[in-house]
Design an enzyme around this catalytic site. Structure first.
Site, mmCIF file in Angstrom:
data_model
loop_
_atom_site.group_PDB
_atom_site.id
_atom_site.type_symbol
_atom_site.label_atom_id
_atom_site.label_comp_id
_atom_site.label_asym_id
_atom_site.label_seq_id
_atom_site.Cartn_x
_atom_site.Cartn_y
_atom_site.Cartn_z
ATOM 1 N N GLY A 54 0.759 -1.167 -0.121
ATOM 2 C CA GLY A 54 -0.027 0.105 -0.018
ATOM 3 C C GLY A 54 1.423 1.522 0.298
ATOM 4 O O GLY A 54 0.109 2.137 -0.662
ATOM 5 N N THR A 55 1.595 1.152 0.545
ATOM 6 C CA THR A 55 3.012 2.461 0.856
ATOM 7 C C THR A 55 3.282 3.142 -0.827
ATOM 8 O O THR A 55 3.511 3.741 -0.469
ATOM 9 C CB THR A 55 4.023 2.091 1.691
ATOM 10 N N GLN B 230 -7.994 1.736 4.701
ATOM 11 C CA GLN B 230 -8.613 0.737 5.669
ATOM 12 C C GLN B 230 -9.969 0.154 5.220
ATOM 13 O O GLN B 230 -10.622 -0.038 6.285
ATOM 14 C CB GLN B 230 -9.243 2.042 6.518
ATOM 15 N N SER C 13 -4.356 -1.691 0.209
ATOM 16 C CA SER C 13 -3.369 -2.949 0.574
ATOM 17 C C SER C 13 -4.082 -3.924 1.441
ATOM 18 O O SER C 13 -4.646 -3.708 1.755
ATOM 19 C CB SER C 13 -2.638 -1.928 1.846
ATOM 20 N N ALA C 14 -3.524 -5.137 0.484
ATOM 21 C CA ALA C 14 -4.096 -6.322 0.497
ATOM 22 C C ALA C 14 -3.707 -7.000 2.319
ATOM 23 O O ALA C 14 -5.391 -7.507 2.595
ATOM 24 C CB ALA C 14 -3.655 -7.457 -0.326
ATOM 25 N N HIS C 15 -3.104 -6.207 3.195
ATOM 26 C CA HIS C 15 -2.735 -7.447 3.983
ATOM 27 C C HIS C 15 -3.444 -6.838 5.216
ATOM 28 O O HIS C 15 -3.316 -7.142 6.364
ATOM 29 C CB HIS C 15 -1.598 -7.564 4.123
ATOM 30 N N CYS D 177 4.722 7.942 23.737
ATOM 31 C CA CYS D 177 5.422 5.961 24.335
ATOM 32 C C CYS D 177 5.494 5.177 23.753
ATOM 33 O O CYS D 177 6.482 4.672 24.008
ATOM 34 C CB CYS D 177 5.431 6.255 25.994
#
Lengths: 457, 457
Positions: free
Chosen positions: A69-70, A171, A188-190, A314
């Site tokens: 996807g990136t 998403q 993005s497939a995952h 954090c």
């Protein structure tokens, strides 16, 4: 074990696994070759492209597969901007886009602000589409808080302004196609239960697009590198399978998320549920807990068998709170994102709700947080103004220190908190809002800032 | 079916398949997350990196995984050049690098010529490393003709000149580590029997490297996008497995390739075996057949059950002969590359040798090629110079037309061939060399060129 972080990466869907295994025998060859093995690989690739395009709602020749996807975002943004270089180079984005979009859009991108739910206003969006804008990018729904964006309306005003719109649908694509007259779409497939290694980039016919980077013949010249056909087949097959379950699962998971949204504030004092309660992804909910550090809370929950993520400072490598929560102006400390995979049993959600209060209480106790809602009340015995030096202390300590002393000044008196923690910028005003105190403002100092709070009750 | 195109993509090694299946259960989660599933994914990724680094001969923190060999090359070249932008931007490459390297190096790259075996001379290499050279790129061995390059020596002169050397080891890494003091190395898993979707990029400590493109935290900031861990695990496991078989298989396949190298010229008249007979990859051999078009020959062989590839112009999308054959100055028509996968039985090679003569003869017959070695001999009955108009005709027709008429001019007479086919530039001189005729030269014309040949025998 309950894995509640589908928004980071969904467990592999059984159909993806089957399709992957089934296509390993025929999918390893070069689809550009004309011999038997190459032709078989090409058939698999073509069929996967048809299926994925059907799910996206575009033509097969408008869709290319990318390695992630990136990559889809990087290639989509750079190609669309280069295609319009005569117009200008400016990119308009929402302030809550995924970091891959923000990095691809560059430092000079115009960031359209969002409301407390994390949504852009269409009027703001239209207002940002001025001279020299090459591209606009808007996510279909937030990866961090689930809020859906007005994509169809944004696409409409983009069309009027002659600016192409790229929709990051990472998403939402598993839940359904993206409506509206968008120009480019990435996914993005995952994220939907497909394998890693596959992203989608759709570029509508007629959109000016000039691929950047070294030339390569693969994927219409838009995504370089040898095609990962078994993974592509698994991605397409699982997208179809997930879509077949989506309607029913959306209803079921939405009810489970509603349960979390309603019960968390009842079960855990001093929490804030963020994101739109209605116009949102069905499976995702985010809340923040005062006086808690996100990392400790994640560890507590992990020990109890729950895997969730957090936008607290954090838990980031830069020690800065999530840019999404910051853009929304909501509390970032003790932040928890729950995103339920398909098929999550209701019992797991119930067990999460039974475990959460103890986990939060345990972290708060360890940090010496003020206990009970009335900690700040009572008559003041101290001076009318106090200074708390929290320099060098990390979230949530500055807020805890503030909460501990606010009761010592009289109503109308002030507490100044000195802090160089980036989270304080977000969390001190958020604390004031949650506790009915008045946030006066911040003054930059050589090291960090001084935050002025007036006791109001 | 005999698949003889391992150099394009090797069939999936059984160990890759097992490792892929075994890591699907634990490899789908985000290795950057701290919860249980993320930690398990991280362990798999770390172990794969250790194993792959061991096979490459570098430290694990010098190695990143990329989505393909092409990505490894693009990222490696752009990062290395950007890291030395103060020195200059020039890239030195051999003329026979893979197209991904040539495209990444850019049009302005200095191309070091090769000899007829396809090898650079170290003296030429050293001579090209002048002022302003940011990076040099040399393959370990040719993907098209198998010739090994003097990488260790080239690395030595690069080191002396202070220029980093990137070695494209895509074709050789399965056979063994690359020796010499290289600075960067790239490879591709599907070339050694690993899955698609995995490339390797090694950058030695101390090499100046500035990743280009949008920032991303994955893979030390050197390769963006969510890691494809099951494929990475399968790539590392299969590299180890292939290496375990490499020594024995290299001996066995080298003998089979030697058989092809020796028998093809005996079995098929008018053929040229190219590439170094000794300093070469063990499994790969390339030869060219006069008066044959590569595409038809590939179809004939495919019908007989053999999958091979070709560098002939008719098999490329640009209708230009392979830049490798061109740089070597060897015949490009009727070009066949045979690259044997691990485990290829000797019987398949024997069957190939029994089928090839008929396949070539069939194509030649269809094209009306001059039959027999003596076609050009005999007394001339024609004028002392002839012009053949082959404009608009594609390889191998211009060469066939030349061969048909050369016997009509007397010894010392000339034939001028008019041709606008790019392959003629290579194949007319090559034909002259093979047939003992004198190639005088070419004269550029508005359309194509005029090739002058003097009958010498």
């Amino acid at each position: 074990m309950s894995y509640f972080d589908a928004a980071s990466s969904a467990p592999l869907h059984p159909v993806a696994r089957q399709a992957l295994a089934a296509s390993l025998d025929e999918g390893w060859s070069d689809p550009a070759r004309l011999y038997r093995e190459g032709r078989r690989a090409r058939l698999l690739l073509d069929a996967a492209r048809e299926a994925a395009a059907d799910a996206v709602g575009c033509r097969p020749d408008e869709l290319v597969f990318t390695p992630s996807g990136t990559h889809a975002v990087h290639l989509g943004v750079s190609g669309a901007v280069a295609g319009r270089r005569r117009v200008g180079r400016r990119v308009v984005v929402s302030a809550v886009e995924h970091s891959s979009v923000l990095h691809a859009a560059g430092e000079e991108a115009v960031r359209v602000p969002v409301d407390r739910y994390g949504r852009v206003a269409v009027s703001d969006w239209a207002g940002a589409l001025g001279e020299g804008v090459a591209l606009a990018c808007l996510q279909s729904a937030s990866h961090e808080v689930g809020t859906e964006q007005p994509v169809a309306e944004a696409a409409g005003v983009c069309r009027e302004a002659g600016v192409p719109l790229l929709v990051d649908a990472a998403q939402s694509l598993g839940w359904g196609p993206v409506g509206g007259d968008w120009s480019l779409l990435t996914a993005s497939a995952h994220k939907w239960g497909g394998p890693a290694g596959v992203g989608l980039l759709a570029v509508r016919k007629g959109v000016r697009f000039a691929p950047r980077g070294p030339a390569d013949e693969r994927e219409s010249g838009r995504s370089p590198g040898f095609e990962n056909i078994p993974a592509i087949v698994a991605a397409a097959a699982s997208l179809r399978a997930v879509r077949a379950e989506a309607r029913e699962e959306a209803v079921r998971l939405r009810a489970l998320v509603d349960r979390i949204r309603a019960r968390v504030p009842e079960l855990v004092p001093d929490t804030e549920v963020v994101g739109d309660p209605v116009g949102r992804l069905p499976h995702l909910v985010t809340f923040s807990c005062l006086y808690v550090d996100g990392e400790s809370l994640l560890h507590e929950l992990d020990r109890e068998g729950f895997s969730v993520s957090s936008g607290s400072s954090c838990t980031s490598s830069t020690l800065e709170p999530s840019h999404v929560l910051r853009a929304m102006g909501v509390l970032s400390e003790g932040n928890v994102r729950v995103s339920l995979p398909l098929g999550t049993p209701a019992e797991e959600v119930d067990r999460f709700l039974s475990v959460l209060p103890g986990a939060v209480a345990s972290v708060r106790e360890r940090l010496g947080a003020p206990v009970g809602a009335g900690a700040a009340a009572g008559a003041a015995a101290g001076p009318s103004s106090l200074v708390v030096d929290a320099l060098g202390k990390r979230c949530p300590i500055p807020v805890i220190e503030l909460a501990k002393v606010i009761g010592r000044v009289p109503v109308g008196g002030t507490v100044t908190v000195l802090s160089d923690d980036e989270a304080a910028r977000l969390d001190i005003p958020a604390w004031c809002g949650m506790r009915g105190q008045e946030y006066v403002g911040a003054e930059e100092r050589e090291r960090g800032a001084a935050y002025l709070v007036r006791r109001a009750e």
